[in-house]
Design a protein around this motif. Structure first.
Motif, PDB file in Angstrom:
ATOM      1  N   GLY A  40       0.932  -1.265  -0.169  1.00 29.27           N
ATOM      2  CA  GLY A  40       0.060  -0.016  -0.023  1.00 29.27           C
ATOM      3  C   GLY A  40       0.972   1.295   0.054  1.00 29.27           C
ATOM      4  N   PHE A  41      -0.002   2.583  -0.107  1.00 31.27           N
ATOM      5  CA  PHE A  41       0.975   3.484  -0.077  1.00 31.27           C
ATOM      6  C   PHE A  41       1.401   4.175   1.255  1.00 31.27           C
ATOM      7  CE2 PHE A  41       0.832   8.272  -0.131  1.00 31.27           C
ATOM      8  CZ  PHE A  41       1.911   8.319  -1.185  1.00 31.27           C
ATOM      9  N   THR A  42       2.698   4.528   1.284  1.00 29.36           N
ATOM     10  CA  THR A  42       3.021   5.176   2.435  1.00 29.36           C
ATOM     11  C   THR A  42       4.266   6.440   1.692  1.00 29.36           C
ATOM     12  OG1 THR A  42       4.880   3.861   2.862  1.00 29.36           O
ATOM     13  CG2 THR A  42       3.107   3.438   4.308  1.00 29.36           C
ATOM     14  N   ASN A  43       4.250   7.478   2.267  1.00 28.11           N
ATOM     15  CA  ASN A  43       5.218   8.557   1.828  1.00 28.11           C
ATOM     16  C   ASN A  43       6.681   8.108   2.337  1.00 28.11           C
ATOM     17  OD1 ASN A  43       6.539  10.724   1.035  1.00 28.11           O
ATOM     18  ND2 ASN A  43       5.768  12.103   2.324  1.00 28.11           N
ATOM     19  N   ARG A  44       7.519   7.412   1.282  1.00 29.81           N
ATOM     20  CA  ARG A  44       9.002   7.167   1.518  1.00 29.81           C
ATOM     21  C   ARG A  44       9.976   8.355   1.668  1.00 29.81           C
ATOM     22  NH1 ARG A  44       8.727   2.080   2.967  1.00 29.81           N
ATOM     23  NH2 ARG A  44      10.865   2.144   1.942  1.00 29.81           N
ATOM     24  N   GLY A  45       9.512   9.624   1.427  1.00 30.53           N
ATOM     25  CA  GLY A  45      10.452  10.523   1.664  1.00 30.53           C
ATOM     26  C   GLY A  45      10.469  11.128   3.124  1.00 30.53           C
ATOM     27  N   ILE A  46      11.551  11.813   3.394  1.00 30.37           N
ATOM     28  CA  ILE A  46      11.836  12.074   4.762  1.00 30.37           C
ATOM     29  C   ILE A  46      11.392  13.363   4.987  1.00 30.37           C
ATOM     30  CG2 ILE A  46      13.735  10.438   5.124  1.00 30.37           C
ATOM     31  CD1 ILE A  46      15.597  13.027   4.564  1.00 30.37           C
ATOM     32  N   LEU A  47      11.131  14.142   3.744  1.00 32.47           N
ATOM     33  CA  LEU A  47      10.496  15.589   4.177  1.00 32.47           C
ATOM     34  C   LEU A  47       9.023  15.563   3.735  1.00 32.47           C
ATOM     35  CD1 LEU A  47      13.565  17.173   2.331  1.00 32.47           C
ATOM     36  CD2 LEU A  47      13.283  17.154   4.490  1.00 32.47           C
ATOM     37  N   PHE A  48       8.425  16.927   3.701  1.00 39.59           N
ATOM     38  CA  PHE A  48       7.117  16.899   3.405  1.00 39.59           C
ATOM     39  C   PHE A  48       7.035  17.379   1.945  1.00 39.59           C
ATOM     40  CE2 PHE A  48       6.812  18.550   7.549  1.00 39.59           C
ATOM     41  CZ  PHE A  48       6.170  17.757   8.272  1.00 39.59           C
ATOM     42  N   GLY A  49       6.398  16.405   0.973  1.00 41.30           N
ATOM     43  CA  GLY A  49       6.391  16.429  -0.367  1.00 41.30           C
ATOM     44  C   GLY A  49       6.879  15.277  -0.928  1.00 41.30           C
TER      45      GLY A  49
END
Length: 84
Positions: A40-49
């Motif tokens: 499923g989807f999770t934000n893989r980045g460490i910043l906002f965006g």
């Protein structure tokens, strides 16, 4: 001592390279998680965006380390040097 000025146009170009590769890296990470691992989807980045700065830094390091070798070469020699 040789001083080279980095003008604003070049700085903008490198910033755009950084952002482009950071976004491509984020897309790659999300693609691997959603399609390959099926979590499923999770934000893989460490910043906002939608960007992972480690991919941008890696791409800029590659560009800065390879460009001096390719500056005055023909297209055939450039491709050969990059592959090596």
């Amino acid at each position: 001592m040789l001083k080279e000025k980095i003008n604003l146009k070049e700085l903008k170009k490198y910033f755009l390279y950084f952002m482009m590769y950071a976004c491509f890296g984020w897309l790659y990470e999300v693609f691997l998680e959603v399609v390959v691992y099926r979590w499923g989807f999770t934000n893989r980045g460490i910043l906002f965006g939608p960007y992972c700065p480690v991919y941008g830094v890696g791409a800029l390091a590659f560009i800065f380390s390879v460009y001096p070798f390719l500056k005055n070469k023909t297209l055939k020699n450039k491709i050969l040097m990059i592959l090596l």
